[in-house]
Design a protein around this motif. Structure first.
Motif, mmCIF file in Angstrom:
data_model
loop_
_atom_site.group_PDB
_atom_site.id
_atom_site.type_symbol
_atom_site.label_atom_id
_atom_site.label_comp_id
_atom_site.label_asym_id
_atom_site.label_seq_id
_atom_site.Cartn_x
_atom_site.Cartn_y
_atom_site.Cartn_z
ATOM 1 N N ALA A 36 -15.933 65.278 17.982
ATOM 2 C CA ALA A 36 -17.374 65.164 17.832
ATOM 3 C C ALA A 36 -18.524 66.451 18.185
ATOM 4 N N ASP A 52 -20.960 60.034 12.341
ATOM 5 C CA ASP A 52 -19.934 59.047 12.688
ATOM 6 C C ASP A 52 -19.191 58.548 11.493
ATOM 7 N N THR A 80 -14.991 58.770 11.140
ATOM 8 C CA THR A 80 -14.356 57.390 10.972
ATOM 9 C C THR A 80 -13.570 57.853 9.563
ATOM 10 N N ALA A 90 -12.825 54.582 15.818
ATOM 11 C CA ALA A 90 -12.740 54.864 17.285
ATOM 12 C C ALA A 90 -12.385 53.752 17.927
ATOM 13 N N GLY A 111 -26.658 61.888 13.014
ATOM 14 C CA GLY A 111 -25.771 61.187 13.947
ATOM 15 C C GLY A 111 -25.000 59.955 12.931
ATOM 16 N N ARG A 167 -13.993 62.774 21.107
ATOM 17 C CA ARG A 167 -15.212 63.051 21.559
ATOM 18 C C ARG A 167 -15.091 64.569 21.513
#
Length: 190
Positions: free
Chosen positions: A85, A179, A183, A189, A175, A82
């Motif tokens: 991110a 992601d 990944t 995740a 977004g 997180r």
């Protein structure tokens, strides 16, 4: 306050403001001096070349980006993925909201000029990225993964700025692409 240091700071601030309002092509010595309220020769007292003044302005951009990253990561403790991110989001937001500065910060001629060690100003953020990657996944070379992740984020920022992201995904929403990048470089995740 030392007048000379005040002049140096005024010139850099004038350059940052000019960059925000008119973009990188407006960053002439003459216009920066005019906006700082000094003669067009005054910048030479601190900046022997135009590149040295541009490097100081770009260094201010790296400082601003680092401050934004620190602020984003200073909130409630989140898991490492997180935090990565959040760091990526700050980088992408900076690239979008400070487009001219982002372009200036990564200009090859400034990075190669050696002024203010500009190339090295991004190293603390890169080290943070590397540390977070090492905490997220066991890898013998987290700096390689960090470089790949940074490259992907930088590319995503550029594609969005050029309008190419919308062309290929049908949306400006970063977004899902972010992601996918996380990944691809960190694994799914958990």
């Amino acid at each position: 306050m030392d007048v000379d240091l005040g002049l140096r700071d005024r010139l850099v601030r004038a350059g940052v403001e000019l960059l925000r309002s008119e973009g990188p092509t407006a960053l002439t010595l003459r216009e920066i001096a005019r906006r700082a309220g000094v003669s067009h020769g005054a910048p030479r007292r601190h900046f022997p070349t135009h590149l040295s003044l541009l490097s100081a302005i770009a260094a201010a951009g790296f400082t601003s980006l680092a401050q934004r990253c620190d602020a984003a990561l200073s909130g409630p403790e989140a898991d490492t993925r997180r935090r990565l991110a959040l760091l990526a989001g700050v980088y992408l937001d900076f690239a979008a909201s400070e487009r001219g500065m982002f372009e200036l910060m990564f200009r090859h001629d400034l990075l190669e000029s050696g002024h203010l060690g500009l190339r090295y100003t991004s190293l603390p953020l890169f080290r943070l990225l590397t540390t977070l990657i090492a905490e997220t996944r066991a890898t013998p070379a987290p700096e390689v993964t960090a470089a790949a992740l940074w490259s992907a984020l930088h590319g995503l920022a550029q594609l969005r700025a050029w309008g190419s992201l919308r062309l290929v995904t049908g949306s400006d929403d970063i977004g899902p692409t972010l992601d996918a990048i996380l990944t691809a470089h960190l694994g799914p995740a958990t």
